[in-house]
Scaffold this motif. Structure first.
Motif, PDB file in Angstrom:
ATOM      1  N   LEU A   1     -15.061  46.145 -39.645  1.00 32.95           N
ATOM      2  CA  LEU A   1     -14.871  44.707 -39.415  1.00 32.95           C
ATOM      3  C   LEU A   1     -14.448  44.391 -37.980  1.00 32.95           C
ATOM      4  O   LEU A   1     -14.378  43.223 -37.593  1.00 32.95           O
ATOM      5  CB  LEU A   1     -13.830  44.154 -40.397  1.00 32.95           C
ATOM      6  CG  LEU A   1     -14.305  44.039 -41.845  1.00 32.95           C
ATOM      7  CD1 LEU A   1     -13.121  43.856 -42.785  1.00 32.95           C
ATOM      8  CD2 LEU A   1     -15.285  42.879 -42.012  1.00 32.95           C
ATOM      9  N   MET A   2     -14.161  45.422 -37.202  1.00 28.93           N
ATOM     10  CA  MET A   2     -13.709  45.170 -35.821  1.00 28.93           C
ATOM     11  C   MET A   2     -14.714  44.322 -35.026  1.00 28.93           C
ATOM     12  O   MET A   2     -14.307  43.440 -34.264  1.00 28.93           O
ATOM     13  CB  MET A   2     -13.405  46.492 -35.097  1.00 28.93           C
ATOM     14  CG  MET A   2     -12.111  47.147 -35.552  1.00 28.93           C
ATOM     15  SD  MET A   2     -10.606  46.279 -34.999  1.00 28.93           S
ATOM     16  CE  MET A   2     -10.343  47.063 -33.399  1.00 28.93           C
ATOM     17  N   PRO A   3     -16.031  44.544 -35.198  1.00 32.05           N
ATOM     18  CA  PRO A   3     -16.968  43.688 -34.447  1.00 32.05           C
ATOM     19  C   PRO A   3     -16.934  42.214 -34.869  1.00 32.05           C
ATOM     20  O   PRO A   3     -17.499  41.371 -34.182  1.00 32.05           O
ATOM     21  CB  PRO A   3     -18.335  44.312 -34.752  1.00 32.05           C
ATOM     22  CG  PRO A   3     -18.030  45.718 -35.157  1.00 32.05           C
ATOM     23  CD  PRO A   3     -16.733  45.642 -35.882  1.00 32.05           C
ATOM     24  N   GLU A   4     -16.296  41.909 -35.999  1.00 33.35           N
ATOM     25  CA  GLU A   4     -16.109  40.494 -36.346  1.00 33.35           C
ATOM     26  C   GLU A   4     -15.147  39.825 -35.362  1.00 33.35           C
ATOM     27  O   GLU A   4     -15.217  38.626 -35.123  1.00 33.35           O
ATOM     28  CB  GLU A   4     -15.520  40.355 -37.767  1.00 33.35           C
ATOM     29  CG  GLU A   4     -16.388  40.870 -38.878  1.00 33.35           C
ATOM     30  CD  GLU A   4     -17.582  39.957 -39.149  1.00 33.35           C
ATOM     31  OE1 GLU A   4     -17.443  38.734 -38.984  1.00 33.35           O
ATOM     32  OE2 GLU A   4     -18.656  40.489 -39.490  1.00 33.35           O
ATOM     33  N   MET A   5     -14.229  40.619 -34.843  1.00 36.44           N
ATOM     34  CA  MET A   5     -13.200  40.068 -33.949  1.00 36.44           C
ATOM     35  C   MET A   5     -13.500  40.273 -32.478  1.00 36.44           C
ATOM     36  O   MET A   5     -13.025  39.518 -31.639  1.00 36.44           O
ATOM     37  CB  MET A   5     -11.840  40.722 -34.236  1.00 36.44           C
ATOM     38  CG  MET A   5     -11.236  40.325 -35.531  1.00 36.44           C
ATOM     39  SD  MET A   5      -9.503  40.817 -35.606  1.00 36.44           S
ATOM     40  CE  MET A   5      -8.749  39.678 -34.473  1.00 36.44           C
ATOM     41  N   PHE A   6     -14.196  41.352 -32.163  1.00 33.37           N
ATOM     42  CA  PHE A   6     -14.370  41.718 -30.759  1.00 33.37           C
ATOM     43  C   PHE A   6     -15.847  41.911 -30.460  1.00 33.37           C
ATOM     44  O   PHE A   6     -16.566  42.505 -31.269  1.00 33.37           O
ATOM     45  CB  PHE A   6     -13.623  43.024 -30.458  1.00 33.37           C
ATOM     46  CG  PHE A   6     -12.149  42.959 -30.752  1.00 33.37           C
ATOM     47  CD1 PHE A   6     -11.291  42.322 -29.868  1.00 33.37           C
ATOM     48  CD2 PHE A   6     -11.622  43.515 -31.903  1.00 33.37           C
ATOM     49  CE1 PHE A   6      -9.922  42.252 -30.129  1.00 33.37           C
ATOM     50  CE2 PHE A   6     -10.259  43.450 -32.181  1.00 33.37           C
ATOM     51  CZ  PHE A   6      -9.413  42.817 -31.288  1.00 33.37           C
ATOM     52  N   ASN A   7     -16.276  41.453 -29.293  1.00 33.22           N
ATOM     53  CA  ASN A   7     -17.665  41.700 -28.919  1.00 33.22           C
ATOM     54  C   ASN A   7     -17.804  43.118 -28.331  1.00 33.22           C
ATOM     55  O   ASN A   7     -16.822  43.854 -28.197  1.00 33.22           O
ATOM     56  CB  ASN A   7     -18.180  40.612 -27.964  1.00 33.22           C
ATOM     57  CG  ASN A   7     -17.477  40.630 -26.613  1.00 33.22           C
ATOM     58  OD1 ASN A   7     -16.970  41.661 -26.175  1.00 33.22           O
ATOM     59  ND2 ASN A   7     -17.441  39.477 -25.955  1.00 33.22           N
ATOM     60  N   HIS A   8     -19.036  43.497 -27.998  1.00 27.61           N
ATOM     61  CA  HIS A   8     -19.286  44.861 -27.531  1.00 27.61           C
ATOM     62  C   HIS A   8     -18.444  45.211 -26.311  1.00 27.61           C
ATOM     63  O   HIS A   8     -17.884  46.309 -26.217  1.00 27.61           O
ATOM     64  CB  HIS A   8     -20.767  45.021 -27.157  1.00 27.61           C
ATOM     65  CG  HIS A   8     -21.637  45.231 -28.355  1.00 27.61           C
ATOM     66  ND1 HIS A   8     -21.251  46.000 -29.423  1.00 27.61           N
ATOM     67  CD2 HIS A   8     -22.868  44.765 -28.649  1.00 27.61           C
ATOM     68  CE1 HIS A   8     -22.208  45.994 -30.330  1.00 27.61           C
ATOM     69  NE2 HIS A   8     -23.204  45.239 -29.895  1.00 27.61           N
TER      70      HIS A   8
END
Lengths: 499, 499
Positions: B443-450
């Motif tokens: 779920l980290m990409p829900e909060m942070f972009n690449h």
């Protein structure tokens, strides 16, 4: 990524000739406009130093961006052309953190002066890096909120600079320093990428890069937009001034107040030399000229709490031998009591040249260390005044000297170094709130061994692998300053000499 | 240094056969003794998971060191033999942060249980990593001090584990989370070096590696000795319980209490489902069965302040439609009021299987988000109970389900993911205090972009270049979980798949 990008020392071009700068300047002008680039030598003079005026270096070029996008473009040009760059806010820093290096671009944030968002309900405010510390409180004080960190320079210094140096202030005893009030940062990192760290809520998952960046003195990138926590203006403030005939009595009072479970918003100690200067120059009439120490103690919170605490503080002062205890009865009286503390440096500066130092000691060592500082002063033949944040052991010794005497400044610097070494010996630090910058980097090995310092290089090598962002600051170059041979023996990070 | 040490994926040996482990085990025994190494399969069972029991993986070997030196030796053996390792305290973590990986050594800190130094005057205590959270307060409570962070598992969980996950607790609204109470760390980093970060004073110069390490979930090394800030036990504590017929009324009350400038030590909200479970199972008699919400609010500080604040809190509750407001008159009554909150999960667990989630939202979104969570529950056909730290917007939705129904757990996991995505949509976070671990990394990409996620890899690549320390935790592998193709397009950090 990292292993591809670590430049060998030779890749960093040490010098760009004038013609090279003439070629490069239009690239910056294309980003920030002609007026956003300063090239004339007489105009560049302004940027030669920050408030540590003993170090000076003219930058090759000054660039004044207005937006994150412009900062990113400017940094990208530096990256592509291997140009070292230094960031500067208002230039109020006292450790030379914003000191230019030879042939560098100085990125000045003063035009980034917009308050971007005020969210009172969630107690957040988002500002550009060049917003003045005091403007934040001014923008919200009518609504019953304020921004807590209050460095002495708060009417001039920028939030971006506060972040670079993790600025403190008089009220950080209760409220903490800058890092305790920053939630999120938009960063431009040294390859020109824009990165968001932290956010609008308190604890974000992933590594705490916000905390890592705060206090990194411009060596990891530029914070362009900053999300701050704002807090409710306290219902009441109580201020107490007490004077003592010995430093010991004042020191004991500090200990007893903390032991009583009171956390004052501020607890300032001024010694006899400082008191005399204040009364001679400013003449507040509040600080007895014959006192060896005064304590200025402020409590804040709910009205009932403040009423109780200030009486308790006054009682503890009396029990520990205070001669006079004044409790400010109104706001005007309160300002009067603070006038002395706030003008202490002006008063001392009116009478003499001075060199202001910043160190930290465990609070319990206060009296012993002040005595030893006095002895060091005698040994070197200089008077030392002290005005300090006593509650958190943050010393500000002020060495008084005559700058026109040949060799005096060098001696003062040496004495100042001895004071900081003393702070470290008792378990303290070489910096409380002014930062390391160019000034104290050679003292870092007093606090950290090789392995600790090597480990600190890792974030720098990761974020700033080519060493273009604020080179030569914070860390000794080579690692133990003047011990180049030792650096080679280390093996690890021997290429650090480039920074 | 860094570029030399980044291993290619192939260098990490994925599997050590049984015979290899037989060869390596004596090396660990030489460091920690025969009793300090667990090898028997039935004994290893205990270590298959932490409190996120839905993920299980048996470690190849468990090692129980007692000192920093032993930890350093153990990590060095792993480093030299390219063995991945995971650190575990009491195993109370709820996100699988201490979940072993295949063919790993599990380094368990429970024998590192010594309190090394108590310094009441400077309000510091130095402990080994395996010291139980509650022991810290027990060691000093007689002297009028305590350690503030109080996760629910505080009678069992270790300070080392608290640091790995940056643990919070009921009282973190006023006092902050673990990172606000840690001054210094002795670390063993993944090459086996011992590094000191921070110290005994508040703000140390150099990069804030202490802050970077706290919450890094064992991916940067092991904290072996920890310097904590201890604080004065408050003079008084006041506890107020109010019940409401709507969630809106309770939510409004929370907003009004904060707006009044009161910072409660704790402000807990329980919804109707939770209240019924508590009263059905525990029968405290305090929480009305027909209430849609109760608020449990605690204020602490000086006696006068507490007396004033609790009356003000009670008044605000009434003004916002509370039916009954109980103010605890003594310690016994206070414990009684807390009994319900403290046993909420036990009560819910007695009635049903449950899946506990942990997310954060801006406080102002509380009511809207609770309604949407309820709607999501209806959509999936599951009841969701809520017991949350309302003051700081830290939600703990508890999804009730029947584990024996085939496919139910998978659905619950999906629902749980939807709730966290909702938290992110309103500006919140996928984790408040339980960490990311193995559970939420996708779920980290829900909060942070690449770019943000890439930047977070830098400290990991710097400290843990070979990926031996707690591999597969905290960050998606590959970066967007299940989007392997995308990872290759990124170019940057394409070698991260090894972690």
């Amino acid at each position: 990524m990292i292993n591809q990008n670590i430049a060998s020392p030779l890749q960093v071009q040490k010098s760009h000739g004038v013609s090279q700068w003439q070629k490069i300047a239009p690239k910056f002008e294309a980003v920030v406009g002609k007026k956003g680039v300063v090239q004339r030598q007489e105009e560049l003079l302004t940027y030669e130093c920050d408030s540590l005026t003993s170090y000076r270096q003219r930058p090759a070029l000054v660039v004044l961006p207005r937006t994150t996008e412009q900062v990113a473009e400017v940094v990208k040009i530096c990256y592509e052309n291997q140009i070292p760059w230094v960031t500067r806010g208002a230039g109020t820093g006292l450790s030379g953190g914003a000191l230019p290096v030879e042939d560098c671009v100085l990125i000045v944030t003063t035009l980034m002066n917009k308050i971007l968002k005020v969210d009172l309900e969630n107690q957040r405010i988002i500002v550009q890096a060049g917003v003045i510390n005091n403007w934040v409180t001014q923008a919200i004080s009518g609504k019953g909120f304020y921004y807590a960190p209050d460095p002495s320079s708060q009417t001039v210094c920028t939030i971006g600079g506060n972040i670079a140096e993790n600025a403190g202030g008089i009220h950080c005893l209760k409220y903490g320093v800058t890092t305790n009030h920053v939630l999120g940062l938009k960063l431009v990192i040294p390859d020109g990428s824009v990165v968001d760290v932290g956010g609008i809520i308190s604890e974000m998952p992933g590594y705490d890069l916000t905390g890592l960046f705060i206090g990194s003195e411009g060596t990891l990138g530029i914070a362009t937009e900053i999300t701050l926590r704002i807090i409710k203006t306290p219902e009441a403030i109580g201020t107490v001034l007490a004077d003592f005939t010995t430093i010991e009595a004042a020191g004991d009072t500090v200990t007893h107040i903390i032991s009583a479970g009171i956390i004052p918003a501020a607890m300032e100690l001024m010694d006899g030399t400082t008191i005399k200067a204040i009364e001679d120059v400013i003449n507040t009439g509040c600080y007895p000229r014959d006192a060896e120490a005064v304590l200025l103690i402020e409590v804040d919170g709910l009205a009932v709490e403040v009423e109780s605490s200030k009486q308790q503080v006054a009682k503890i002062c009396q029990q520990n031998g205070a001669r006079n205890v004044i409790i400010a009865s109104d706001e005007q009286r309160r300002i009067k009591l603070w006038q002395g503390r706030k003008t202490a440096l002006i008063a001392l500066g009116y009478q003499s040249h001075y060199f202001l130092q910043d160190g930290v000691i465990p609070r319990t060592q206060l009296v012993a260390v002040l005595k030893e500082i006095s002895a060091l002063g005698n040994q070197y033949g200089y008077r030392i005044a002290n005005a300090l944040h006593a509650g958190d052991g943050n010393l500000h010794p002020v060495i008084l000297y005559d700058h026109s005497v040949p060799g005096a400044f060098k001696q003062v610097e040496e004495l100042s170094g001895e004071i900081l070494k003393l702070c470290v010996r008792v378990g303290g630090s070489i910096s409380g709130e002014h930062g390391i910058g160019a000034d104290k980097k050679c003292l870092m090995p007093e606090m950290f061994n090789h392995i600790d310092l090597d480990t600190m290089q890792w974030p720098r090598l990761a974020f700033n692998p080519q060493g273009l962002a604020n080179p030569g600051k914070m860390f000794p170059t080579p690692p133990t300053c003047g011990e180049a041979a030792q650096a080679q023996k280390m093996g690890r990070f021997s290429d650090l000499e480039v920074f």
